[in-house]
Design a protein around this motif. Structure first.
Motif, PDB file in Angstrom:
ATOM      1  N   LYS A 150       0.850  -1.181   0.000  1.00  0.00           N
ATOM      2  CA  LYS A 150       0.000   0.000   0.000  1.00  0.00           C
ATOM      3  C   LYS A 150       0.889   1.236   0.000  1.00  0.00           C
ATOM      4  CE  LYS A 150      -4.102   1.802   2.356  1.00  0.00           C
ATOM      5  NZ  LYS A 150      -5.048   1.591   3.479  1.00  0.00           N
ATOM      6  N   ALA A 151       0.492   2.262  -0.735  1.00  0.00           N
ATOM      7  CA  ALA A 151       1.364   3.431  -0.857  1.00  0.00           C
ATOM      8  C   ALA A 151       0.570   4.717  -0.903  1.00  0.00           C
ATOM      9  CB  ALA A 151       2.218   3.316  -2.117  1.00  0.00           C
ATOM     10  N   TYR A 152       1.042   5.713  -0.180  1.00  0.00           N
ATOM     11  CA  TYR A 152       0.589   7.085  -0.324  1.00  0.00           C
ATOM     12  C   TYR A 152       1.754   7.900  -0.899  1.00  0.00           C
ATOM     13  CZ  TYR A 152      -3.243   5.649   2.759  1.00  0.00           C
ATOM     14  OH  TYR A 152      -4.309   5.004   3.301  1.00  0.00           O
ATOM     15  N   ASP A 153       1.475   9.122  -1.252  1.00  0.00           N
ATOM     16  CA  ASP A 153       2.491   9.971  -1.877  1.00  0.00           C
ATOM     17  C   ASP A 153       3.775  10.036  -1.053  1.00  0.00           C
ATOM     18  OD1 ASP A 153       3.462  12.291  -3.642  1.00  0.00           O
ATOM     19  OD2 ASP A 153       3.381  13.204  -1.653  1.00  0.00           O
ATOM     20  N   LEU A 154       3.668  10.192   0.259  1.00  0.00           N
ATOM     21  CA  LEU A 154       4.847  10.298   1.120  1.00  0.00           C
ATOM     22  C   LEU A 154       5.759   9.088   0.945  1.00  0.00           C
ATOM     23  CD1 LEU A 154       6.391  11.659   3.486  1.00  0.00           C
ATOM     24  CD2 LEU A 154       4.932  10.335   5.040  1.00  0.00           C
ATOM     25  N   MET A 155       5.157   7.888   0.932  1.00  0.00           N
ATOM     26  CA  MET A 155       5.951   6.670   0.806  1.00  0.00           C
ATOM     27  C   MET A 155       6.600   6.569  -0.577  1.00  0.00           C
ATOM     28  SD  MET A 155       3.158   6.406   2.731  1.00  0.00           S
ATOM     29  CE  MET A 155       3.336   6.699   4.500  1.00  0.00           C
ATOM     30  N   VAL A 156       5.883   6.996  -1.606  1.00  0.00           N
ATOM     31  CA  VAL A 156       6.426   6.921  -2.961  1.00  0.00           C
ATOM     32  C   VAL A 156       7.586   7.905  -3.126  1.00  0.00           C
ATOM     33  CG1 VAL A 156       5.934   7.257  -5.415  1.00  0.00           C
ATOM     34  CG2 VAL A 156       4.280   6.069  -3.959  1.00  0.00           C
ATOM     35  N   GLN A 157       7.416   9.133  -2.617  1.00  0.00           N
ATOM     36  CA  GLN A 157       8.517  10.096  -2.685  1.00  0.00           C
ATOM     37  C   GLN A 157       9.752   9.568  -1.964  1.00  0.00           C
ATOM     38  OE1 GLN A 157       8.037  14.280  -2.174  1.00  0.00           O
ATOM     39  NE2 GLN A 157       5.862  14.285  -2.696  1.00  0.00           N
ATOM     40  N   ALA A 158       9.531   8.862  -0.856  1.00  0.00           N
ATOM     41  CA  ALA A 158      10.651   8.270  -0.122  1.00  0.00           C
ATOM     42  C   ALA A 158      11.250   7.113  -0.906  1.00  0.00           C
ATOM     43  CB  ALA A 158      10.178   7.790   1.249  1.00  0.00           C
ATOM     44  N   MET A 163      12.823  12.305  -1.633  1.00  0.00           N
ATOM     45  CA  MET A 163      13.012  12.924  -0.321  1.00  0.00           C
ATOM     46  C   MET A 163      14.489  13.042   0.052  1.00  0.00           C
ATOM     47  SD  MET A 163       9.814  11.380   1.867  1.00  0.00           S
ATOM     48  CE  MET A 163      10.332  12.208   3.372  1.00  0.00           C
ATOM     49  N   SER A 164      15.319  12.211  -0.543  1.00  0.00           N
ATOM     50  CA  SER A 164      16.751  12.259  -0.223  1.00  0.00           C
ATOM     51  C   SER A 164      17.473  13.382  -0.950  1.00  0.00           C
ATOM     52  CB  SER A 164      17.411  10.924  -0.558  1.00  0.00           C
ATOM     53  OG  SER A 164      17.562  10.769  -1.959  1.00  0.00           O
ATOM     54  N   ILE A 165      16.817  13.986  -1.952  1.00  0.00           N
ATOM     55  CA  ILE A 165      17.463  15.060  -2.711  1.00  0.00           C
ATOM     56  C   ILE A 165      16.737  16.392  -2.562  1.00  0.00           C
ATOM     57  CG2 ILE A 165      18.433  13.463  -4.406  1.00  0.00           C
ATOM     58  CD1 ILE A 165      16.193  14.330  -6.332  1.00  0.00           C
ATOM     59  N   THR A 166      15.699  16.439  -1.733  1.00  0.00           N
ATOM     60  CA  THR A 166      14.908  17.655  -1.539  1.00  0.00           C
ATOM     61  C   THR A 166      15.313  18.342  -0.240  1.00  0.00           C
ATOM     62  OG1 THR A 166      13.057  16.643  -2.704  1.00  0.00           O
ATOM     63  CG2 THR A 166      12.561  18.577  -1.384  1.00  0.00           C
ATOM     64  N   ALA A 171      18.235  19.529   7.503  1.00  0.00           N
ATOM     65  CA  ALA A 171      16.805  19.424   7.800  1.00  0.00           C
ATOM     66  C   ALA A 171      16.290  17.999   7.776  1.00  0.00           C
ATOM     67  CB  ALA A 171      16.004  20.266   6.805  1.00  0.00           C
ATOM     68  N   GLY A 172      17.088  17.049   7.302  1.00  0.00           N
ATOM     69  CA  GLY A 172      16.630  15.676   7.187  1.00  0.00           C
ATOM     70  C   GLY A 172      15.793  15.478   5.941  1.00  0.00           C
ATOM     71  N   PRO A 173      15.279  14.255   5.741  1.00  0.00           N
ATOM     72  CA  PRO A 173      14.485  13.972   4.539  1.00  0.00           C
ATOM     73  C   PRO A 173      13.269  14.889   4.443  1.00  0.00           C
ATOM     74  CG  PRO A 173      15.037  11.940   5.695  1.00  0.00           C
ATOM     75  CD  PRO A 173      15.413  13.067   6.604  1.00  0.00           C
ATOM     76  N   THR A 174      13.039  15.424   3.254  1.00  0.00           N
ATOM     77  CA  THR A 174      11.954  16.389   3.053  1.00  0.00           C
ATOM     78  C   THR A 174      11.189  16.029   1.792  1.00  0.00           C
ATOM     79  OG1 THR A 174      13.348  18.117   4.024  1.00  0.00           O
ATOM     80  CG2 THR A 174      11.394  18.836   2.811  1.00  0.00           C
ATOM     81  N   LYS A 175       9.862  15.984   1.889  1.00  0.00           N
ATOM     82  CA  LYS A 175       9.070  15.729   0.690  1.00  0.00           C
ATOM     83  C   LYS A 175       8.726  17.039  -0.007  1.00  0.00           C
ATOM     84  CE  LYS A 175       4.197  15.806   2.162  1.00  0.00           C
ATOM     85  NZ  LYS A 175       3.759  16.674   1.044  1.00  0.00           N
ATOM     86  N   ALA A 176       8.346  16.949  -1.257  1.00  0.00           N
ATOM     87  CA  ALA A 176       7.856  18.131  -1.960  1.00  0.00           C
ATOM     88  C   ALA A 176       6.568  18.599  -1.296  1.00  0.00           C
ATOM     89  CB  ALA A 176       7.612  17.805  -3.428  1.00  0.00           C
ATOM     90  N   GLY A 177       6.275  19.884  -1.417  1.00  0.00           N
ATOM     91  CA  GLY A 177       5.165  20.468  -0.671  1.00  0.00           C
ATOM     92  C   GLY A 177       3.784  19.990  -1.091  1.00  0.00           C
ATOM     93  N   PRO A 179       1.466  16.691  -3.137  1.00  0.00           N
ATOM     94  CA  PRO A 179       1.585  15.256  -3.407  1.00  0.00           C
ATOM     95  C   PRO A 179       1.915  14.963  -4.866  1.00  0.00           C
ATOM     96  CG  PRO A 179      -0.723  15.848  -3.112  1.00  0.00           C
ATOM     97  CD  PRO A 179       0.076  17.074  -2.785  1.00  0.00           C
ATOM     98  N   LEU A 180       3.172  15.159  -5.214  1.00  0.00           N
ATOM     99  CA  LEU A 180       3.607  15.083  -6.600  1.00  0.00           C
ATOM    100  C   LEU A 180       3.391  13.714  -7.226  1.00  0.00           C
ATOM    101  CD1 LEU A 180       6.961  17.064  -6.859  1.00  0.00           C
ATOM    102  CD2 LEU A 180       4.706  17.717  -7.672  1.00  0.00           C
TER     103      LEU A 180
END
Length: 412
Positions: A150-158, A163-166, A171-177, A179-180
């Motif tokens: 099961k996946a939501y946007d947060l998990m997919v970005q990770a 998240m490792s390049i944002t 600041a640690g891992p950061t998702k795009a603002g 749900p890309l």
């Protein structure tokens, strides 16, 4: 004269929920397809009455009146028809089969394998409708070891490394603002459906379209040579910078923030003149792109010293006149009031069908323009179940007696 629409005459059965799937069918509706939402009569669309709400008393996280509706539903269900069918019942599944015989497209974003277990997967439907285009949209696709996750946007970005390049390392891992991965997958899915319809027009054959949120997002991220960063001595989190240009960042102005970038030494030379530092053109290091990339902090300090003395609007005026790309860092309020946004008619006020009124909530208009075809969301989100009777009469041949029986048995 009224222009034709790109997908006039195309019927889409929409089994999707939440964001990625409804985004796909929203785009198809914007192109003119007849999109028919099919929801469970017992629970309906999960976003229709979920927070945040918009209603006669404004927006809130609590439903303050019977006319309040979920903002996500009001956005994502525009230009669609709404029906209810219990696909877990034998009669409901048979109804769906009758509808699928005259449909052009089915879009679903169940977890991998769920459609097959319900008996409405592609292998079943293509037997009754060989020309059907069947789009499945999941987190990780229908194959591979992660297909059942099961996946939501947060998990997919990770999962795909975004998240490792944002952001910044501290600041640690950061998702795009936003749900890309959902939005991008919805766009790719619509693209896949249109491509498959084009293929059908040329060959007469339908087919399945397998869309993975993770694949779609990864395909965009890897335009950047991320696998080479370590060899190039670059940090993976570049903040607002890009590894090919310098300067390229957001800079504090006297009254806000402004972004600017120079893609060539000609642009950089022009910027030095504007900053009152033509003397630096004699410095071979400063005029070397490679040196500037390796010494971004020095370059940024030079630029920010200049931007800090001027208002954002003044910086924009000077740089635009010199053909150097730049933009103020706008808030959403700024964007909604922006002359360019207004000139392109890119936002609309949401209509709440229960309140029978426009809400003080904005949604994006359809983003494409065609010279010889109309596009856009020409109707508001429907009342849930509003079109059940009309659609079943047309697509499944259901008469008044059968409709009554189906309602009594809660099949619809």
């Amino acid at each position: 004269m009224t222009k034709k629409r790109i997908l006039d005459g195309i019927k889409v059965l929409d089994l999707t929920r939440f964001f990625s799937g409804p985004q796909c069918t929203l785009f198809l509706a914007g192109l003119g397809a007849e999109v028919i939402k099919i929801d469970d009569p017992r629970v309906g669309d999960p976003t229709a009455f979920s927070p945040p709400f918009a209603g006669p008393q404004g927006v809130s996280f609590e439903r303050r009146s019977p006319h309040d509706m979920g903002i996500a539903y009001l956005k994502r269900a525009r230009a669609k028809k709404s029906t209810t069918v219990n696909l877990k019942s034998t009669e409901g599944k048979e109804l769906f089969m009758r509808m699928a015989r005259s449909a052009d497209v089915v879009v679903e974003n169940f977890s991998a394998g769920v459609a097959d277990r319900l008996g409405i997967g592609y292998d079943v439907l293509r037997e009754i409708n060989p020309g059907l285009v069947y789009c499945s949209l999941t987190g990780y696709g229908s194959t591979g070891p992660a297909r059942n996750l099961k996946a939501y946007d947060l998990m997919v970005q990770a999962a795909v490394g975004l998240m490792s390049i944002t952001g910044h390392a501290e600041a640690g891992p950061t998702k795009a603002g936003s749900p890309l991965s959902d939005a991008i997958a919805g766009l790719f899915a619509a693209f896949g459906v249109v491509a498959a319809l084009n293929y059908r027009q040329r060959t007469g054959h339908g087919q399945s379209v397998d869309v993975s949120m993770a694949d779609c997002l990864l395909s965009l991220i890897l335009d950047e040579p991320l696998d080479c960063y370590r060899e190039l001595g670059l940090a993976f989190q570049q903040g607002n910078r890009i590894m090919r240009f310098s300067p390229f960042n957001a800079y504090k102005s006297a009254d806000g923030w402004v972004t600017l970038g120079t893609a060539s030494n000609d642009d950089w030379s022009t910027l030095l003149d504007l900053m009152g530092r033509p003397d630096l053109k004699d410095d071979p290091d400063i005029m070397s792109v490679a040196w500037r990339l390796s010494n971004n902090a020095t370059v940024d300090e030079l630029v920010s010293t200049w931007t800090a003395t001027l208002a954002t609007s003044e910086i924009e005026q000077r740089l635009h006149s010199a053909k150097i790309p730049c933009s103020a860092v706008r808030t959403i309020d700024d964007v909604l009031a922006c002359e360019q946004t207004i000139a392109r008619n890119m936002t609309v006020s949401l209509w709440n069908p229960l309140a029978e009124a426009a809400m003080n909530v904005k949604a994006a208009a359809f983003p494409l323009r065609f010279g010889h075809a109309d596009v856009g969301y020409d109707t508001a989100a429907p009342v849930p179940g509003e079109h059940t009777e009309a659609v079943l009469r047309e697509m499944a041949g259901v008469d008044s007696v059968e409709l009554q029986r189906l309602r009594e048995r809660r099949i619809i």
